[in-house]
Design an enzyme around this catalytic site. Sequence first.
Site, PDB file in Angstrom:
ATOM      1  N   GLU A 191      15.518  17.953 -43.472  1.00  0.00           N
ATOM      2  CA  GLU A 191      14.119  17.538 -43.325  1.00  0.00           C
ATOM      3  C   GLU A 191      13.880  16.422 -42.310  1.00  0.00           C
ATOM      4  OE1 GLU A 191      12.747  16.937 -47.402  1.00  0.00           O
ATOM      5  OE2 GLU A 191      12.665  19.103 -47.701  1.00  0.00           O
ATOM      6  N   GLU A 311      14.313  26.216 -48.939  1.00  0.00           N
ATOM      7  CA  GLU A 311      14.018  25.364 -50.096  1.00  0.00           C
ATOM      8  C   GLU A 311      12.605  25.660 -50.544  1.00  0.00           C
ATOM      9  OE1 GLU A 311      14.226  21.120 -50.303  1.00  0.00           O
ATOM     10  OE2 GLU A 311      16.101  20.997 -49.200  1.00  0.00           O
TER      11      GLU A 311
END
Length: 390
Positions: A191, A311
Amino acid sequence: MKLYASVVPLLAAAVSLATRLSTAFVKTDGQCFTLNGAPYTVFGSNSYWVGLMGLTTNEMNVTFQNIAATGATTVRTLGFNEVTTASGDYYQLWNGSTPTINYGPTGLKNFDNVVAAAKANNIRLIITLTNNWHDYGGMDVYVDQILGQGQPHDYFYTDPKVIAAYKKYVKVWIERYIDEPTIFGWELANEPRCTGSTNSATSGTCTTTTITNWVKTMSAYIKSLDCNHLVGLGDEGWFNWTNNIDASYNGSHGIDFDANLAIDTIDFGTFHLYPYSWDEETPSAMSWGQTWIKNHRNAQAMYNKPVLMEEFGLLASQDRIATYKNWYSTVIDSGLTGVLVWQAGSNLTSGPTPDDGSAIYPGTMIYEMESMYAAQLKDRNSQGLQSYDM
Ligand SMILES: *[C@@H]1O[C@H](CO)[C@@H](O)[C@H](O)[C@H]1NC(C)=O
Ligand SMILES: *[C@@H]1O[C@H](CO)[C@@H](O)[C@H](O)[C@H]1NC(C)=O
Ligand SMILES: *[C@@H]1O[C@H](CO)[C@@H](O)[C@H](O)[C@H]1NC(C)=O
Ligand SMILES: *[C@@H]1O[C@H](CO)[C@@H](O)[C@H](O)[C@H]1NC(C)=O
Ligand SMILES: *[C@@H]1O[C@H](CO)[C@@H](O)[C@H](O)[C@H]1NC(C)=O
């Protein structure tokens, strides 16, 4: 004659070994992944904890057994833990600006066991090599140790000393596992964004171009060392579409999904899906997510590379079952390449594995549901992705 006769079988053995090795790594073919020329379906889960909790090799094996029993093929896990004081499982111990790799039984030797347990269960691993967030160290440890406490988070992407230190770390992993086909691929960071969680300061100059340039540098570096493994980014998948007032689509986090996917040395795209924590619940979390999946599927077709929703996770209170059904079906019907849920759960002899509210333990309803979608995705892939229109 004698010599000749002894050379022939040797040559044959060398050729067959080379063939086996060169085809045993997962590859890409357009928007698909392949293994030995056949479709390879990425379906599975995340287990950040499998190499970081002091699990026994037996417990690691149970972890992967539980995941594999749903029909999963692939697990994403962490290949980092930056510490300044040695404790538990970690990979890099920092003293001032000097990091030392932990090659021992609480470091890379432990990760060898993770790889062996995955391999025993026919699972391949996506390994993420640092974190945007402070969990398990991540980018801010490099910045703090090399440039000074509290320096801007985004210096991680631009400072030459920090980049050199990160390259050195990545190289250790590549050299150790370059011939290991259990490793599906490397991811540059979990991320990545312009802002972090410890060093809230930014330089004020970080844009999507900053991170895209870093992705070019790092992915080219990995490819220069390792042509066996695939390379992805590990990002949340933010778009930078012009004149968009939605933070997920206007580049404000520093990620331009299209620009990153277009990079030659990036083999596949990645995105995450968390509508509640992103404040994206209009008209509903479910339908916002459905559109998010389809928009990434469109980019997948545009750049002709695989894209993974790697995810997504909800709490039980967030209409979880209906929403997962909707999102899995959207992945399958839209033609998105693959999907990994957040996150795996196991009931080990030492107790249940960590639960942030979205862990999926054996015997639960969602665990059972996984098997059905794994089978559907494999079935879709066996028929060829090209039959799916944008
Ligand atoms: C850390 O580095 C300093 C000098 O750079 C050294 O004096 C010290 O012994 C080191 N500490 C450890 C724990 O290795
Ligand atoms: C690990 O799991 C595999 C597959 O389920 C099994 O065949 C193997 O015996 C297990 N190994 C150990 C050491 O438990
Ligand atoms: C989005 O991309 C454009 C170039 O197309 C760039 O000028 C702009 O800075 C980017 N936006 C952000 C917030 O980084
Ligand atoms: C992107 O959208 C967010 C949320 O609406 C807004 O706060 C931000 O100013 C926008 N940024 C750009 C670069 O348009
Ligand atoms: C595993 O543990 C979880 C959480 O503690 C529990 O909900 C689940 O029922 C357990 N599963 C089995 C098969 O015991």
